[in-house]
Scaffold this motif. Structure first.
Motif, PDB file in Angstrom:
ATOM      1  N   ALA A 111       0.691  -0.775   0.256  1.00 46.99           N
ATOM      2  CA  ALA A 111       0.027  -0.190  -0.263  1.00 46.99           C
ATOM      3  C   ALA A 111       0.786   1.424  -0.198  1.00 46.99           C
ATOM      4  CB  ALA A 111      -0.790  -0.303   1.278  1.00 46.99           C
ATOM      5  N   ILE A 112       0.489   1.818  -1.053  1.00 43.90           N
ATOM      6  CA  ILE A 112       1.711   3.170  -0.746  1.00 43.90           C
ATOM      7  C   ILE A 112       0.602   4.656  -0.299  1.00 43.90           C
ATOM      8  CG2 ILE A 112       2.987   2.347  -2.860  1.00 43.90           C
ATOM      9  CD1 ILE A 112       1.791   3.792  -4.881  1.00 43.90           C
ATOM     10  N   PRO A 223     -10.705   3.009   1.019  1.00 43.88           N
ATOM     11  CA  PRO A 223     -10.000   1.682   0.260  1.00 43.88           C
ATOM     12  C   PRO A 223      -8.068   2.372   0.785  1.00 43.88           C
ATOM     13  CG  PRO A 223     -10.853   3.484  -0.678  1.00 43.88           C
ATOM     14  CD  PRO A 223     -11.333   3.177  -0.388  1.00 43.88           C
ATOM     15  N   VAL A 224      -7.692   1.601   0.172  1.00 39.03           N
ATOM     16  CA  VAL A 224      -5.888   2.243  -0.745  1.00 39.03           C
ATOM     17  C   VAL A 224      -5.912   2.056  -1.686  1.00 39.03           C
ATOM     18  CG1 VAL A 224      -5.464   1.601   2.035  1.00 39.03           C
ATOM     19  CG2 VAL A 224      -5.239  -0.181   0.548  1.00 39.03           C
ATOM     20  N   ILE A 225      -4.505   2.506  -1.888  1.00 39.97           N
ATOM     21  CA  ILE A 225      -4.236   2.454  -3.375  1.00 39.97           C
ATOM     22  C   ILE A 225      -2.772   1.564  -3.704  1.00 39.97           C
ATOM     23  CG2 ILE A 225      -2.233   3.528  -4.930  1.00 39.97           C
ATOM     24  CD1 ILE A 225      -4.332   6.701  -4.507  1.00 39.97           C
ATOM     25  N   ILE A 226      -2.812   0.549  -4.142  1.00 40.76           N
ATOM     26  CA  ILE A 226      -1.515  -0.707  -3.771  1.00 40.76           C
ATOM     27  C   ILE A 226      -0.748  -0.178  -5.031  1.00 40.76           C
ATOM     28  CG2 ILE A 226      -2.854  -1.959  -2.886  1.00 40.76           C
ATOM     29  CD1 ILE A 226      -3.423  -3.968  -5.131  1.00 40.76           C
ATOM     30  N   ALA A 227       0.329  -0.557  -5.424  1.00 39.38           N
ATOM     31  CA  ALA A 227       1.374  -0.818  -6.639  1.00 39.38           C
ATOM     32  C   ALA A 227       1.849  -2.260  -5.922  1.00 39.38           C
ATOM     33  CB  ALA A 227       3.189   0.502  -5.808  1.00 39.38           C
ATOM     34  N   ASN A 228       2.676  -2.936  -7.408  1.00 38.76           N
ATOM     35  CA  ASN A 228       2.688  -3.762  -7.426  1.00 38.76           C
ATOM     36  C   ASN A 228       4.737  -3.303  -6.648  1.00 38.76           C
ATOM     37  OD1 ASN A 228       5.261  -5.438  -9.143  1.00 38.76           O
ATOM     38  ND2 ASN A 228       3.639  -6.293  -9.799  1.00 38.76           N
ATOM     39  N   MET A 297      -0.302   6.972   5.777  1.00 37.42           N
ATOM     40  CA  MET A 297      -0.695   6.323   7.053  1.00 37.42           C
ATOM     41  C   MET A 297       0.222   6.620   7.877  1.00 37.42           C
ATOM     42  SD  MET A 297      -1.502   3.812   3.794  1.00 37.42           S
ATOM     43  CE  MET A 297       0.014   3.790   2.755  1.00 37.42           C
ATOM     44  N   LYS A 298      -0.235   5.070   9.355  1.00 34.92           N
ATOM     45  CA  LYS A 298       0.255   5.141  10.344  1.00 34.92           C
ATOM     46  C   LYS A 298       0.828   3.466  10.456  1.00 34.92           C
ATOM     47  CE  LYS A 298      -2.646   8.924  12.303  1.00 34.92           C
ATOM     48  NZ  LYS A 298      -2.985   9.845  12.946  1.00 34.92           N
ATOM     49  N   ASP A 299       1.289   3.410  11.195  1.00 32.53           N
ATOM     50  CA  ASP A 299       1.509   2.046  11.605  1.00 32.53           C
ATOM     51  C   ASP A 299       0.480   1.460  12.598  1.00 32.53           C
ATOM     52  OD1 ASP A 299       4.648   2.221  10.426  1.00 32.53           O
ATOM     53  OD2 ASP A 299       5.659   2.016  12.525  1.00 32.53           O
ATOM     54  N   GLN A 324       3.768  -3.906   5.099  1.00 32.75           N
ATOM     55  CA  GLN A 324       3.071  -3.665   3.999  1.00 32.75           C
ATOM     56  C   GLN A 324       2.063  -2.522   3.396  1.00 32.75           C
ATOM     57  OE1 GLN A 324      -0.846  -5.615   6.860  1.00 32.75           O
ATOM     58  NE2 GLN A 324       0.642  -5.366   8.898  1.00 32.75           N
ATOM     59  N   TYR A 325       2.815  -1.561   4.217  1.00 33.99           N
ATOM     60  CA  TYR A 325       2.236   0.639   3.792  1.00 33.99           C
ATOM     61  C   TYR A 325       4.206   1.022   3.391  1.00 33.99           C
ATOM     62  CZ  TYR A 325       3.063   3.094   7.691  1.00 33.99           C
ATOM     63  OH  TYR A 325       2.929   4.551   9.008  1.00 33.99           O
ATOM     64  N   THR A 326       4.075   1.462   2.594  1.00 35.93           N
ATOM     65  CA  THR A 326       5.256   2.777   2.994  1.00 35.93           C
ATOM     66  C   THR A 326       4.364   4.665   2.692  1.00 35.93           C
ATOM     67  OG1 THR A 326       7.264   4.269   2.101  1.00 35.93           O
ATOM     68  CG2 THR A 326       5.685   2.309   0.131  1.00 35.93           C
ATOM     69  N   ASN A 327       4.770   4.891   3.294  1.00 28.91           N
ATOM     70  CA  ASN A 327       4.840   6.709   2.521  1.00 28.91           C
ATOM     71  C   ASN A 327       5.672   7.263   2.169  1.00 28.91           C
ATOM     72  OD1 ASN A 327       1.916   7.180   4.384  1.00 28.91           O
ATOM     73  ND2 ASN A 327       3.399   7.304   6.199  1.00 28.91           N
TER      74      ASN A 327
END
Length: 332
Positions: A111-112, A223-228, A297-299, A324-327
């Motif tokens: 998730a980005i 929802p979230v935006i995801i990336a490959n 997003m937050k941890d 799982q995610y990054t900002n």
């Protein structure tokens, strides 16, 4: 006269050459745009408005991107399609990202950005049903999509209210939206910015129990935006400019909800413009409390819901939030 004619002829030739040059440059620029595919989670709706604003206003093109949006279809999720390279980016949900990264066959996604800062979904019933807390779910019928995580959420909120889950009847949702409530069905799970708006437009009064108020762990990103992951590893600049343009689109949707709804309507003409405008008015106020930090997003949010999924046996192992995610691609 001949001299004047020569001057006009020269000017005409200069303008013609310049125009040809501009056309060639424009053609060249279009050829140089990087083609990007974004897999939606569903059909276009007000969750996606910022991206369509960015498309319409040329924000993606200004960053060198030629963006196409596609729907996932009935057989695949956006997470699966992005993981298998059918799109570089997609729209998904926090739980799907966690499932993808903890499954036996791990999917390479991350998730980005989050589209919504908080979970704006909850349980609904008719006003006269007097269902004011999950304790009142006892003896009622709930219609849903019958996923394991859905059942886990219902069990959790009923447990918090000292209610007996076994006294609730679960059935598949046969459709009908709010019109089915109060008939064979007592309770459904609605999204406030869409389903509740439809009910309000039909003058139907509902009791609404927001999930995030029933259990703080249920205030997850959806929802979230995801990336490959391969895109993030090998082409981080594309991810950065994609989010730069996307963020600009959402900031505009926040500032100008009515105008943004009209843009969305060009791509989602099956919906009435009035519905899109009313939905957009709600959603624009709930994308984020601070437009400058849209998408971040937050941890704690990731860890809380991961713990919830693990405790309820929906995943077999925990996974750290930063996996799982990054900002990092939201930075200016």
């Amino acid at each position: 006269m001949k001299k004047i004619g020569l001057i006009f002829t020269s000017l005409f030739l200069m303008i013609s050459v310049a125009a040809c040059g501009q056309k060639e440059e424009s053609k060249k620029t279009n050829q140089q745009l990087k083609k990007i595919t974004v897999v939606l989670d569903y059909v276009p709706n007000t969750n996606h408005t910022g991206m369509y604003v960015a498309l319409k206003k040329g924000y993606y093109e200004a960053e060198g991107l030629d963006v196409t949006f596609i729907e996932p279809g009935n057989e695949n999720t956006s997470a699966t399609l992005v993981a298998t390279g059918k799109g570089q980016f997609g729209v998904s949900y926090q739980e799907d990202v966690t499932y993808a990264l903890t499954s036996e066959d791990q999917l390479p996604i991350k998730a980005i950005a989050t589209i919504m800062e908080h979970n704006t979904s909850g349980f609904v019933s008719t006003k006269d049903a007097a269902i004011k807390t999950p304790k009142d779910f006892e003896g009622k019928v709930y219609a849903g999509w019958q996923s394991p995580s859905e059942e886990a959420v219902i069990k959790a909120v009923m447990k918090n209210a000292n209610a007996d889950f076994d006294k609730l009847t679960l059935v598949g949702d046969a459709g009908g939206g709010f019109a089915a409530l109060g008939k064979d069905v007592d309770i459904k799970w609605f999204f406030e910015g869409w389903d509740n708006v439809k009910a309000e437009m039909a003058d139907v009064q509902l009791n609404y129990l927001p999930l995030r108020e029933l259990d703080s762990r249920l205030d997850y990103y959806t929802p979230v935006i995801i990336a490959n992951q391969e895109v993030l590893d090998n082409d981080p600049e594309t991810a950065k400019v994609f989010l730069k343009a996307t963020k600009k689109g959402y900031q505009e949707a926040i500032a100008e909800p009515a105008a943004s709804a009209e843009i969305l309507h060009e791509y989602a003409s099956d919906y009435e413009l009035e519905l899109l405008k009313k939905s957009q008015d709600f959603v624009s106020k709930n994308y984020t409390a601070d437009p400058a930090t849209w998408g971040e997003m937050k941890d704690s949010t990731w860890n809380n819901y991961t713990d919830f999924l693990y405790e309820n046996g929906l995943i077999q192992k925990k996974i750290p939030a930063d996996e799982q995610y990054t900002n990092q691609f939201l930075s200016e």
